[in-house]
Design a protein around this motif. Structure first.
Motif, PDB file in Angstrom:
ATOM      1  N   GLY A   1      -3.088  -5.775  -6.609  1.00 42.50           N
ATOM      2  CA  GLY A   1      -4.465  -5.306  -6.652  1.00 42.50           C
ATOM      3  C   GLY A   1      -4.935  -4.667  -5.351  1.00 42.50           C
ATOM      4  O   GLY A   1      -5.889  -3.903  -5.334  1.00 42.50           O
ATOM      5  N   TRP A   2      -4.248  -4.958  -4.244  1.00 40.59           N
ATOM      6  CA  TRP A   2      -4.669  -4.415  -2.944  1.00 40.59           C
ATOM      7  C   TRP A   2      -4.343  -2.945  -2.810  1.00 40.59           C
ATOM      8  O   TRP A   2      -4.846  -2.283  -1.916  1.00 40.59           O
ATOM      9  CB  TRP A   2      -4.018  -5.198  -1.811  1.00 40.59           C
ATOM     10  CG  TRP A   2      -2.531  -5.280  -1.867  1.00 40.59           C
ATOM     11  CD1 TRP A   2      -1.786  -6.249  -2.474  1.00 40.59           C
ATOM     12  CD2 TRP A   2      -1.595  -4.369  -1.302  1.00 40.59           C
ATOM     13  NE1 TRP A   2      -0.458  -6.000  -2.315  1.00 40.59           N
ATOM     14  CE2 TRP A   2      -0.305  -4.850  -1.609  1.00 40.59           C
ATOM     15  CE3 TRP A   2      -1.716  -3.180  -0.558  1.00 40.59           C
ATOM     16  CZ2 TRP A   2       0.853  -4.188  -1.203  1.00 40.59           C
ATOM     17  CZ3 TRP A   2      -0.561  -2.541  -0.151  1.00 40.59           C
ATOM     18  CH2 TRP A   2       0.704  -3.042  -0.478  1.00 40.59           C
ATOM     19  N   ARG A   3      -3.463  -2.428  -3.699  1.00 38.09           N
ATOM     20  CA  ARG A   3      -3.151  -1.002  -3.584  1.00 38.09           C
ATOM     21  C   ARG A   3      -4.372  -0.208  -4.044  1.00 38.09           C
ATOM     22  O   ARG A   3      -4.831  -0.391  -5.153  1.00 38.09           O
ATOM     23  CB  ARG A   3      -1.946  -0.656  -4.460  1.00 38.09           C
ATOM     24  CG  ARG A   3      -0.720  -1.458  -4.079  1.00 38.09           C
ATOM     25  CD  ARG A   3       0.508  -0.758  -4.507  1.00 38.09           C
ATOM     26  NE  ARG A   3       1.311  -0.430  -3.354  1.00 38.09           N
ATOM     27  CZ  ARG A   3       2.461   0.227  -3.432  1.00 38.09           C
ATOM     28  NH1 ARG A   3       2.895   0.667  -4.583  1.00 38.09           N
ATOM     29  NH2 ARG A   3       3.143   0.489  -2.354  1.00 38.09           N
ATOM     30  N   PRO A   4      -4.853   0.678  -3.182  1.00 36.61           N
ATOM     31  CA  PRO A   4      -6.072   1.404  -3.539  1.00 36.61           C
ATOM     32  C   PRO A   4      -5.885   2.314  -4.757  1.00 36.61           C
ATOM     33  O   PRO A   4      -4.785   2.723  -5.030  1.00 36.61           O
ATOM     34  CB  PRO A   4      -6.402   2.210  -2.302  1.00 36.61           C
ATOM     35  CG  PRO A   4      -5.216   2.165  -1.437  1.00 36.61           C
ATOM     36  CD  PRO A   4      -4.362   1.010  -1.846  1.00 36.61           C
TER      37      PRO A   4
END
Lengths: 227, 274
Positions: free
Chosen positions: A224-227
Motif C-alpha cells: 500500500g505504500w507504493r504511491p
C-alpha cells in the motif's frame, strides 16, 4: 445452450454435463482427492521456491562477482523448458507427490531469484548511503530497508508463481501420477471423455482464482505504500 | 524571530578546544572512474576548516565536487589523496555522529513520518524508554503534528524534508552535512525551511556544512561561504559573512553589503556559457 446446437458435445462437452460430473465426483470424494493433491503439490512447490529463491536472489545482489560468474549458467537453466525435466524428475523422485513438488519448485524458483535480484538492483542508492552515514549495522539495514524493499517484488513473484506452480504440478501429473487434476485430465482425455477434461480445467481455474485472490490480499496489505 | 544567542553559552563543545577545527580537510583530492576507465579528478587540493558551531556554505558550478566533499566527510567516499578529519580524527574513526541530508528526502517510503524519525533515534542509540518522547517532541518542534501517521507520498515536498530533518535531529549529530537539502523545493517553502534550519542551528549550535547553488541562500544562512571552481574543484574564494544574527532575510536582501557580497560570489563563480 448454444453449444448444444452449434457444436457437438463430444468436442467441448456441455455445461450441464460438467455440473453433473462435478457433483457426482464430489459425492465420490474423487473431486476433493484430485484437487487437494494438485493444490498440495503446487503450494509446496511454491513455498519451497520462495524459501530457496529469495535468499539466492539476495545473494546474487550481494555477491556481484560470484553472480557475474554464475549468471550465464542461471540464465541457461532459466531458459531451459522445465517441462522437459519432467521425465527426469519422475525417474529421480518417483511418480508420487515429491516429483510434482519438484516440478512446481523448478518452474517457480527462477521467478523468485530473478525478481528479488532485480528488485535489489533497483534499490535506492541514496537511501542505503543515508543509512551508512548513520552507521547502521548490516542487520539493521536488512531489517529496516532491504526486506521491506523487496516485499513488492516477492508479491509480484507470487502472482506469477501461482500460475506457474500449477503448470509445474500439472505437467508432472500428465506424465505419470495416480492422482491430481492433471492426472484426471489425462485419464479422461484417454477415454475421449471431454466432460472429464473440462471438469479438470474448471477445478484448475478455481485453484488459480483462489491463489490470485490471496495474492491480491497480500498486495493490498503490504504494498500500500507504493504511491 | 529567534532570540539572539550567545554561542559560548550554548555550545558545550566550544570549551573542548577552539583550536581543533570540527571539520578539517587537508589537501584533499578525489577522483572518480569515468566511462572509459580513466580517472577524472573532481576535487583538487582542497583545504578547508570548519570551527565548532560554524555554519559554512559551499557554492560552485555543478560538477565541481561540492557533494563529493560531503560524501568524503561522511565516510561514503575515499579520497585519492589528502585527509579528512573530524575533531582531529580520520572520518572513519570519528567519535562524533555525522548527520547527512540529501536533496531528495530519502525517507523509507513504507514508513510513516513518525517511524522515519524513529530511525534516527534508534541509530543514535538513544535508550529505548526515551525514544517515543524524543520523536514526539521533534514532531511538535517541526510542526508535523497531525501528520505523524502519514506515509511520505501522502506528504508535500516541504513536509517530507521536515521529516528528513526530524530524522537528522533525532540522530543528534555533532555535524550537519547538507547536500542541497532544500534544492528541490519551491522558493517559498525553501526560505521557510531555511528559517527552520536557522532556528535549529541557533538552538543547537552544531557545525554545518551546507552545499547549495543558491548564493543568496548561502549568504543568508552562513557564517562563511566557500566558492569552489569548476571541475576539478578548488577553493576559489572564502568569504566571511559577518552580518549580525538573528538575520531577517527580507531586510538583509535590501542591504547594500548583502548585495555586494552576493555579487562578489557571483563573479567568483566562473560560469561557463552553455
Amino acid at each position: 445452450m448454444l453449444g448444444q446446437f452449434a457444436v457437438d458435445p463430444i468436442w467441448i462437452s456441455r455445461p450441464s454435463l460438467i455440473a453433473e460430473r462435478l457433483w457426482s465426483l464430489t459425492l465420490e470424494g474423487e473431486l476433493w482427492r484430485n484437487t487437494q493433491r494438485t493444490l498440495v503439490e503446487a503450494s509446496l512447490g511454491l513455498a519451497l521456491a520462495f524459501t530457496v529463491g529469495v535468499p539466492i536472489g539476495i545473494a546474487m545482489a550481494r555477491y556481484k562477482y560470484a553472480n557475474a560468474v554464475a549468471e550465464p549458467f542461471i540464465m541457461s537453466l532459466y531458459s531451459l523448458p522445465r517441462v522437459a525435466l519432467a521425465p527426469l524428475f519422475i525417474i529421480w523422485f518417483g511418480i508420487d507427490l515429491f516429483s510434482k513438488v519438484m516440478m512446481a519448485f523448478s518452474t517457480v524458483l527462477f521467478i523468485f531469484m530473478l525478481n528479488v535480484h532485480e528488485g535489489l538492483k533497483t534499490m535506492d542508492r541514496d537511501l542505503i548511503d543515508l543509512f551508512r552515514t548513520m552507521r547502521a549495522s548490516r542487520a539493521y539495514m536488512t531489517r529496516k530497508v532491504l526486506l521491506p524493499w523487496i516485499v513488492p517484488w516477492i508479491i509480484a513473484s507470487l502472482r506469477i508463481g501461482v500460475g506457474l506452480s500449477l503448470v509445474g504440478a500439472v505437467v508432472g501429473e500428465l506424465l505419470g501420477a495416480s492422482a491430481g487434476l492433471g492426472w484426471y485430465i489425462e485419464k479422461s482425455a484417454g477415454r475421449l471423455d471431454t466432460t472429464g477434461v473440462f471438469v479438470g480445467l474448471v477445478m484448475l481455474t478455481v485453484l488459480a482464482t483462489i491463489g490470485n485472490i490471496l495474492v491480491a490480499r497480500l498486495e493490498a496489505r503490504f504494498s500500500g505504500w507504493r504511491p | 524571530m529567534t532570540k539572539p544567542v550567545n554561542p559560548q553559552k550554548l555550545d558545550g563543545h566550544a570549551s573542548s578546544g577552539h583550536d581543533v577545527p570540527k571539520i578539517s580537510l587537508r589537501n584533499l583530492s578525489v577522483t572518480y572512474p569515468s566511462g572509459d576507465g580513466t580517472p577524472v579528478k573532481v576535487v583538487q587540493d582542497v583545504s578547508l576548516d570548519v570551527s565548532p558551531g560554524q555554519f559554512v556554505s559551499i557554492v560552485g558550478p555543478s560538477g565541481c565536487g561540492k557533494s563529493t566533499l560531503l560524501r568524503v566527510l561522511s565516510g561514503l567516499l575515499e579520497p585519492a589523496s589528502g585527509t579528512a578529519l573530524v575533531d582531529g580524527n580520520p572520518v572513519t574513526h570519528a567519535k562524533d555522529r555525522v548527520g547527512f541530508m540529501f536533496q531528495r528526502d530519502t525517507l523509507l517510503p513504507w514508513a510513516s513520518a513518525e517511524e522515519n524519525i524513529l530511525v534516527g533515534a534508534e541509530l543514535a542509540r538513544i535508550p529505548p524508554q526515551y525514544i517515543a518522547e524524543r520523536v514526539k517532541s521533534l514532531i511538535g518542534f517541526l510542526r508535523l503534528a497531525g501528520f505523524e501517521k502519514n506515509l511520505p507520498h501522502q506528504l508535500s515536498g516541504g513536509m517530507r524534508q521536515r521529516v528528513a530533518l526530524g530524522r537528522l535531529l533525532a540522530y543528534e549529530p555533532e555535524i550537519f552535512l547538507m547536500d542541497e537539502p532544500f534544492g528541490a523545493l519551491d522558493s517559498q517553502t525553501k526560505s521557510a525551511m531555511g528559517r527552520e534550519l536557522l532556528r535549529i542551528w541557533t538552538e543547537h549550535r552544531r557545525s554545518v556544512l551546507f552545499v547549495t547553488h543558491d548564493i543568496e541562500e548561502a549568504v543568508t544562512l552562513s557564517d562563511r561561504v566557500v566558492v569552489l571552481s569548476a571541475r576539478p574543484g578548488r577553493v576559489k574564494l572564502d568569504v566571511n559573512v559577518d552580518f549580525e544574527r538573528p538575520r531577517d532575510p527580507k531586510v538583509l536582501r535590501k542591504d547594500i553589503r548583502f548585495i555586494e557580497m552576493v555579487d562578489r560570489i557571483w563573479s567568483a563563480l566562473d560560469l561557463q556559457p552553455i
